[in-house]
Design an enzyme around this catalytic site. Structure first.
Site, PDB file in Angstrom:
ATOM      1  N   ASP A   1      -0.564  -0.310  -4.768  1.00  0.00           N
ATOM      2  CA  ASP A   1      -1.681   0.387  -5.424  1.00  0.00           C
ATOM      3  C   ASP A   1      -1.246   1.682  -6.111  1.00  0.00           C
ATOM      4  O   ASP A   1      -1.692   2.012  -7.196  1.00  0.00           O
ATOM      5  CB  ASP A   1      -2.851   0.635  -4.449  1.00  0.00           C
ATOM      6  N   ASN A   2      -0.355   2.429  -5.458  1.00  0.00           N
ATOM      7  CA  ASN A   2       0.152   3.673  -6.043  1.00  0.00           C
ATOM      8  C   ASN A   2       1.489   3.976  -5.390  1.00  0.00           C
ATOM      9  O   ASN A   2       1.826   3.386  -4.363  1.00  0.00           O
ATOM     10  CB  ASN A   2      -0.829   4.839  -5.818  1.00  0.00           C
TER      11      ASN A   2
ATOM     12  N   ASP B   1       0.838  -1.192   0.000  1.00  0.00           N
ATOM     13  CA  ASP B   1       0.000   0.000   0.000  1.00  0.00           C
ATOM     14  C   ASP B   1       0.881   1.252   0.000  1.00  0.00           C
ATOM     15  O   ASP B   1       1.650   1.462   0.940  1.00  0.00           O
ATOM     16  CB  ASP B   1      -0.874  -0.039   1.262  1.00  0.00           C
TER      17      ASP B   1
ATOM     18  N   CYS C   1      -5.365   5.174  -3.427  1.00  0.00           N
ATOM     19  CA  CYS C   1      -5.665   3.767  -3.094  1.00  0.00           C
ATOM     20  C   CYS C   1      -6.931   3.195  -3.721  1.00  0.00           C
ATOM     21  O   CYS C   1      -6.880   2.252  -4.496  1.00  0.00           O
ATOM     22  CB  CYS C   1      -5.791   3.588  -1.578  1.00  0.00           C
TER      23      CYS C   1
END
Ligand code: NAG
Ligand code: NAG
Ligand code: NAG
Ligand code: NAG
Ligand code: NAG
Ligand code: NAG
Ligand code: NAG
Ligand code: NAG
Length: 628
Positions: A336-337, A46, A82
């Protein structure tokens, strides 16, 4: 990590051991020769950065995945936040097609995912239909809460154990919710370790029935996301600085002492003397020592939190090996990023289109995948659902906005010539920073961006809802510090016009010819088209991509030039298309800033399609093709 990054340069595939690569040495089929469908383990961290070197601090990731698999240097998320990013990942659709654009209602979060109909149309459901047992442990989406987790339950999972808001990011007080059971608090337990234990349990379940059914296991820890204490319900309209308390991520006790000297890499764009960027970013103050020290501490806390994830990778791979299942299992590692700390004077956070936030780790190992390879082909999160569908041996859906990622050596080699060179990045709404200093909660963080990485060029073009534009040439400016559109920004929605009259724009950009030998920049600086020709091409491509669907998203040049003779920016720059791009197309613009995807505020849509000179007698044909 450093080693292969330096070795791998544009468009070429290089083996770690320095052997030259031959197409014939890896002709294994994608699926193991047993004919059984492969198992898939998908690990999703994450907010993990690629550009601040976090992967270098994960030795098991290197040992088990990087050294035995292929690393995709140019993997991008299409929305650096997210929840929208995860929805795009699990549906294979761009955020403008999911309309899940935020972490919280009304524009995003789990309720929006469900109300958009995706709870009956996303990857786990399709994989179950393809004969898979499916398992998920950890964070699925934001705003999946202790109150709404059962209305409806997330569908598609044979076994699930979700982290729930408002406790998702409380490393020491997480709440989990297993299958259809009631939520359970894990107060005092370290959440990344709880997730690892739960993952081993699901792995055993998957392995037990693997002879009859392959399994798909997603492990989604919150590390290295900041620790978040949520104070009140996060309905968008009521979100304030006081809604959440963010602090550095927490690590397990056994990792607290590690990396005492680690600091955010002091690259050229770290806390620069001159501000960079546009909009609110250009107004950020330079950070003082107190602030920088805290941000370095924040950085170290992230690296420490990742150690539990790294250990979990070791245990998962060891268990697969013991069970004799490793050779029939694909393992994906991504996030996610991305994340920034201090670059462009930004406080810790994400959501920008700068490389730190969008270019994210992707490592894949599995049967038929070249070992120790680093590829520079362009891939994105919307490509992952198609990729997993293909591994599961099932037909791709025709509404995917991505294409499956080439995985075998011959496929990877072919892709160097044929793969798309663009990524469409989008963002809507509020941005917040996560550090202790210079808190930012800026309401108009809405933009459309185009990232283009060709053999000879590398650009980031961004159009903001405020009307500001940014264009960075990453070949000469890899840290995105020199906005080529810094002047005339007030008058750039019709930029073709002012530039046509400007002698400066007619000339080549005359940028410095320094070359950079990192994987992130091509090495050819002789590609240097005048802005007047370049910008209209980029804008037209973005115009098409901002509302694209399915194949339009992956093959935009084919839409603009149906004859198929324009396959990249290079081709599109032919002088015969000057009028077509520079005078006949509409321009990307916004009429106002919104917190979500409100079409009326996002300006014109659609592009003119090239019909050739002869066909209609007018260059470009003048025919509007609306792509909605
Ligand atoms: C931990 O979470 C529970 C809910 O699961 C909550 O009742 C409790 O107050 C939390 N404890 C702390 C110390 O925040
Ligand atoms: C914000 O909170 C107030 C009071 O709790 C509530 O009446 C209002 O509906 C909320 N706004 C939104 C957009 O949810
Ligand atoms: C450093 O900057 C922060 C954030 O702007 C500020 O709160 C703090 O007072 C500053 N500290 C010093 C010693 O100047
Ligand atoms: C925009 O540029 C055009 C062409 O150079 C010029 O005529 C016009 O006055 C400019 N408008 C503004 C608002 O600066
Ligand atoms: C630049 O790239 C070309 C291939 O595109 C390669 O042959 C050449 O060795 C590279 N030069 C440098 C200095 O990296
Ligand atoms: C570099 O770019 C120029 C101009 O686009 C092109 O003609 C040339 O072939 C490229 N050189 C290499 C080594 O790719
Ligand atoms: C945000 O955008 C709206 C509408 O475009 C505008 O009215 C408002 O002034 C902007 N706010 C800030 C802080 O830029
Ligand atoms: C996206 O969702 C928002 C909130 O529900 C809605 O107002 C908007 O019209 C939707 N946009 C599109 C393009 O459907």
């Amino acid at each position: 990590m450093k080693i292969w990054r330096d070795l791998a340069f544009s468009g070429l595939l290089i083996r770690l051991n320095g052997e030259s690569w031959a197409a014939s040495d890896a002709q294994q089929p994608l699926v193991a020769s047993t004919g059984r469908k492969p198992n898939i383990v998908f690990i999703l961290s994450d907010d993990q950065d690629l550009h601040m070197d976090s992967l270098s601090y994960m030795p098991f990731l290197k040992q088990h995945l990087t050294d035995y698999g292929t690393t995709f240097n140019r993997h991008y998320c299409t929305n650096a936040l997210c929840c929208p990013s995860r929805v795009s990942l699990w549906t294979g659709k761009a955020a403008h097609n999911t309309n899940v654009t935020d972490v919280n209602p009304p524009y995003g979060g789990y309720p929006k995912f469900a109300s958009q109909g995706f709870n009956s149309a996303y990857l786990p459901i399709w994989l179950q239909e393809a004969g898979y047992n499916t398992y998920y442990v950890g964070k699925l989406f934001n705003a999946q809460t202790v109150d709404n987790y059962h209305s409806p339950h997330a569908a598609g999972w044979t076994g699930s154990d979700f982290l729930l808001d408002p406790y998702t990011y409380e490393y020491l007080n997480a709440t989990f919710q297993r299958n259809h059971d009631h939520p359970v608090s894990y107060e005092g337990r370290y959440s990344a370790d709880v997730i690892a234990e739960k993952a081993y349990g699901f792995l055993e379940g998957g392995l037990r029935s693997a002879a009859q059914k392959p399994f798909f296991l997603v492990i989604a820890p919150t590390a290295p996301h900041s620790n978040v204490h949520i104070n009140d319900n996060l309905i968008d309209g009521n979100f304030t600085e006081k809604s959440v308390i963010q602090s550095p991520p927490v690590s397990a006790e056994r990792h607290k002492h590690l990396f005492a000297d680690a600091k955010v890499p002091r690259t050229k764009h770290f806390n620069p003397k001159e501000p960079h960027g546009v909009s609110w970013i250009s107004r950020l103050p330079e950070q003082n020592e107190t602030n920088i020290d805290f941000n370095d501490h924040f950085y170290r806390s992230r690296l420490r939190a990742l150690q539990s994830v790294d250990e979990m990778i070791d245990s998962v791979v060891s268990r697969l090996q013991e069970a004799g299942a490793l050779e029939n299992t694909f393992i994906f590692y991504t996030t996610d990023n991305g994340y920034h700390i201090g670059q462009h004077r930004l406080q810790p956070g994400k959501q920008c289109a700068f490389e730190e936030d969008i270019n994210v780790p992707l490592v894949v190992r599995g049967p038929g995948i070249p070992e120790g390879l680093a590829s520079d082909i362009v891939t994105s999160h919307t490509d992952l659902a198609p990729t997993l569908m293909r591994l599961a041996g099932t037909a791709l859906r025709d509404d995917f906005d991505g294409t499956s990622i080439p995985l075998t050596a011959p496929e990877l080699q072919e892709a160097v010539e044929t793969r798309q060179e663009h990524v469409n990045v989008e963002m809507w709404g509020i941005i917040m920073s996560e550090g202790k200093y210079g808190s930012v909660l800026y309401p108009n963080h809405t933009y459309k961006a185009l990232r283009l990485v060709g053999q000879d060029y590398s650009y980031l073009y961004t159009m903001w809802c405020s009307g500001e534009h940014e264009l960075y040439d990453l070949v000469t400016d890899p840290y995105e510090t020199h906005n080529l559109l810094a002047h005339d920004t007030s008058n750039l929605t019709t930029f073709a016009l002012p530039y046509i009259h400007s002698a400066e724009a007619q000339a080549p950009l005359n940028l410095p010819t320094t070359t950079f030998s990192t994987a992130h920049t091509p090495n050819n600086t002789t590609f240097n088209p005048p802005l007047i020709h370049l910008l209209p091409r980029l804008d037209t491509l973005l115009m098409l991509l901002k509302t694209c669907k399915a194949r339009q998203c992956t093959h935009p040049w084919e839409i603009l030039h149906p004859a198929g003779d324009v396959r990249n920016l290079h081709d599109a720059l032919r002088a015969e298309y000057d009028d077509f791009y520079e005078r006949q197309q509409q321009r990307v613009e916004f009429s106002r800033c919104e917190k979500g995807y409100i079409k009326e505020s996002e300006g014109p849509e659609g592009v003119v399609v090239w019909r050739g000179v002869d066909e209609i007698g007018v260059r470009g044909g003048g025919r509007w093709e609306h792509l909605v």
